[in-house]
Scaffold this active site. Structure first.
Site, PDB file in Angstrom:
ATOM      1  N   ASP A 265      -4.463  -7.302   7.962  1.00 26.43           N
ATOM      2  CA  ASP A 265      -3.973  -6.498   6.064  1.00 26.43           C
ATOM      3  C   ASP A 265      -5.684  -5.656   5.556  1.00 26.43           C
ATOM      4  O   ASP A 265      -5.950  -6.598   5.692  1.00 26.43           O
ATOM      5  CB  ASP A 265      -3.600  -7.575   5.515  1.00 26.43           C
ATOM      6  CG  ASP A 265      -2.963  -7.285   4.018  1.00 26.43           C
ATOM      7  OD1 ASP A 265      -3.052  -5.980   3.808  1.00 26.43           O
ATOM      8  OD2 ASP A 265      -2.183  -7.863   3.111  1.00 26.43           O
ATOM      9  N   GLY A 304       0.097   2.311   3.591  1.00 19.87           N
ATOM     10  CA  GLY A 304      -0.194   3.844   3.288  1.00 19.87           C
ATOM     11  C   GLY A 304      -0.731   4.770   3.224  1.00 19.87           C
ATOM     12  O   GLY A 304      -0.514   6.483   2.916  1.00 19.87           O
ATOM     13  N   ASP A 325       3.065  -3.255  -1.448  1.00 18.94           N
ATOM     14  CA  ASP A 325       3.936  -5.159  -1.789  1.00 18.94           C
ATOM     15  C   ASP A 325       5.639  -4.132  -2.917  1.00 18.94           C
ATOM     16  O   ASP A 325       5.692  -3.894  -3.591  1.00 18.94           O
ATOM     17  CB  ASP A 325       3.744  -5.503  -1.943  1.00 18.94           C
ATOM     18  CG  ASP A 325       2.339  -5.992  -1.662  1.00 18.94           C
ATOM     19  OD1 ASP A 325       1.503  -5.457  -0.648  1.00 18.94           O
ATOM     20  OD2 ASP A 325       1.301  -7.758  -1.928  1.00 18.94           O
TER      21      ASP A 325
HETATM   22  C1  GLA Z   1      -1.011  -8.068   0.747  1.00 18.52           C
HETATM   23  C2  GLA Z   1       0.418  -7.088   2.157  1.00 18.52           C
HETATM   24  C3  GLA Z   1       1.398  -8.606   2.180  1.00 18.52           C
HETATM   25  C4  GLA Z   1       1.045 -10.370   1.901  1.00 18.52           C
HETATM   26  C5  GLA Z   1      -0.203 -10.199   1.182  1.00 18.52           C
HETATM   27  C6  GLA Z   1      -0.883 -11.576   1.245  1.00 18.52           C
HETATM   28  O1  GLA Z   1      -0.617  -8.090  -0.528  1.00 18.52           O
HETATM   29  O2  GLA Z   1       0.891  -6.822   1.449  1.00 18.52           O
HETATM   30  O3  GLA Z   1       2.690  -7.640   2.523  1.00 18.52           O
HETATM   31  O4  GLA Z   1       1.054 -10.210   3.503  1.00 18.52           O
HETATM   32  O5  GLA Z   1      -1.387  -9.356   1.397  1.00 18.52           O
HETATM   33  O6  GLA Z   1      -1.825 -12.331   0.582  1.00 18.52           O
END
Ligand code: GLA
Length: 501
Positions: A265, A304, A325
């Site tokens: 991430d 994305g 998200d």
């Molecule tokens: C981001 C990701 C989520 C999740 C959080 C965790 O927002 O997009 O899917 O993994 O971090 O902190």
């Protein structure tokens, strides 16, 4: 006499000196997983003006403006760039003796919080130096995810409450509910498992996860696979330790634990790298996983940005998030799901667009809406990563998540992502080409009223009514006659057909 005349001035000067909050300050907040959350205020005072930086977890703000308040404190307006997005924060601070009192105003449903910062050494908490990025090359494909990955992830339901016991419980429920046998194989731990690094720089798990290897052994003993989460930056989204500068070391650790899936991430990397450097940054971990020698699904999570679908396969990415998200509500799910049609060309066996994890069963949508969620994700050849509490599912939710006829569409071996064939609007028709030459046809009614929807065979490129037609939610055969077929589609609902020659 002279002294008396100048006394007030001396006092102002002394007061000014005593109130100078120039320096590096830290708020240390112990968390119940044994780690600490540190927020740094590296400030400079010049008269009534405060400048400097504020670092909270993965966010590095600059103080853009300061205003003295009547109580002797200051309001700080801080800001940072996140790609093209400006993020803002506000703090009220006040020096009392050698304590810096901080009030963080409430925001987005979060209550205001008060904390106390103490002086710390200069440079502590500063942004690490930027490590050089490698030249681009193609990372060999890991051969995994020939169909979109299926499993469960902790974030949507549990966020920071995930722990060893809940993961084991989820593995048990995956088996007893029948989910495993329906194809859901990965049990993925999202953010907040991380501990500190040990003296050799090895990543450890925090108190919530006493022994990752034994957890992996347990999950494997159930015929399931275990996934984990990290960031290419120094910190994850929730502010935990990321893999920055430790890519190979972490990949080796995960391989030794028995990890089978990594969600990687961007988050903390935003402060160090530009979006056009993402490919090289993700390539580093792609190489590290390859070198670690264990098959590990590589899931790219960078919302994305930077047209990831164009380079995801180059770094051996098996899936890449295409959006920010998802939330457990109709608007969020719909906005994400129905905006994916143009990305169809980038999905293929081994490499999938990921419109984020499922919210089915989390309570924010009704069953018709969750059927739309499941149908749309299957039309999109999206990973089916459940995000609910598998230990407590209603029969209706089980039927939605385990509708094998719908799962078969998602997992179709041709790996061709579906598309909208109508114009966008309240009623949309989507189709997906299937390996046997047939098609999935979904009639989505996004409006708040029941609607009659008609599909004309010509729209599907067919000359006559298809020989075989099956409704995959009512599990019944349909007889088609004439040049079209009309369905009665519930509000926020869908009818999904499989048509064959
Ligand atoms: C981001 C990701 C989520 C999740 C959080 C965790 O927002 O997009 O899917 O993994 O971090 O902190």
């Amino acid at each position: 006499m002279q002294i008396a005349r100048f006394l007030p001035l001396y006092l102002v000067a002394l007061g000014g000196l005593a109130a100078d909050l120039t320096g590096n300050w830290v708020v240390v907040q112990p968390l119940n997983d044994g780690t600490t959350r540190r927020t740094y205020f590296d400030l400079k005072q010049a008269g009534d003006r405060i400048s400097g930086g504020i670092r909270t977890g993965q966010f590095y703000y600059r103080v853009a403006d300061s205003k003295a308040s009547a109580d002797g404190g200051y309001t700080l307006a801080a800001s940072m760039m996140d790609g093209d997005l400006e993020r803002k924060a506000q703090y009220q601070i006040k020096l009392t003796g050698e304590e810096l009192h901080i009030l963080t105003p409430g925001r987005g449903g979060r209550p205001a919080s008060e904390s106390v910062a103490r002086r710390t050494t200069a440079g502590e908490g500063a942004m690490p130096a930027k490590l050089p990025i490698p030249a681009l090359h193609k990372v060999p494909h890991n051969g995994l995810a020939k169909t979109p990955p299926m499993g469960w992830n902790s974030w949507n339901k549990f966020a920071s409450r995930v722990d060893d016991a809940s993961v084991r419980g989820m593995a048990d429920a995956m088996v007893s509910s029948g989910m495993r046998d329906a194809g859901y194989i990965y049990i993925n731990i999202d953010d907040t498992w991380e501990g500190e690094r040990d003296a050799k720089g090895n990543i450890t798990s925090n108190k919530k996860f006493p022994d990752m290897k034994s957890l992996a052994d347990y999950v494997h003993s159930k015929g399931l696979k275990l996934g984990i989460y990290s960031s290419p930056g120094p910190n994850t989204c929730a502010g935990y330790e990321g893999s920055y500068g430790h890519e190979e070391q972490d990949a080796k650790t995960w391989a030794a634990w028995g990890i089978d899936y990594l969600k990687y991430d961007w988050c903390g990397a935003r402060n160090i790298y530009r979006d056009d450097e993402m490919q090289a940054v993700y390539q580093k971990m792609g190489d590290a996983l390859h070198k670690a020698g264990r098959p590990i699904v590589f899931s790219l999570c960078q919302y994305g940005r930077a047209d990831v679908w164009k380079w995801g396969p180059e770094v051996s990415g098996n899936l890449w998030r295409t959006t920010y998200d998802i939330r457990d509500n109709w608007d969020s799910m719909m906005k994400i799901g129905f905006s994916q049609s143009d990305l169809a060309q980038w999905a293929a066996p081994g490499h999938w667009n990921d419109p984020d994890m499922l919210e089915i069963g989390n309570g924010g949508m009704n069953d018709d809406e969750y059927r739309v969620h499941m149908t749309l994700w299957s039309l999109l050849a999206a990973p089916l990563i459940a995000g609910n509490d598998l230990r407590a599912m209603t029969p209706q939710i089980k039927d939605i998540l385990m509708n094998r006829e719908v799962i078969t569409i998602d997992q179709d071996s041709a790996g061709k992502q579906g598309k909208r064939i109508s114009s966008p609007g309240d009623q949309e028709t989507w189709t997906r080409d299937l390996a046997d030459g047939g098609k999935a046809v979904a009639l989505f009614n996004k409006s708040g009223e029941r609607a009659k929807m008609t599909v004309h065979w010509a729209e599907l490129g067919l000359k006559a009514s298809p020989k075989r037609m099956r409704d995959l939610w009512s599990h019944s055969e349909i007889r088609g006659e004439g040049d079209s077929w009309t369905a009665d589609v519930p509000a926020h609902g869908v009818v999904l057909l499989r048509v064959g020659k």
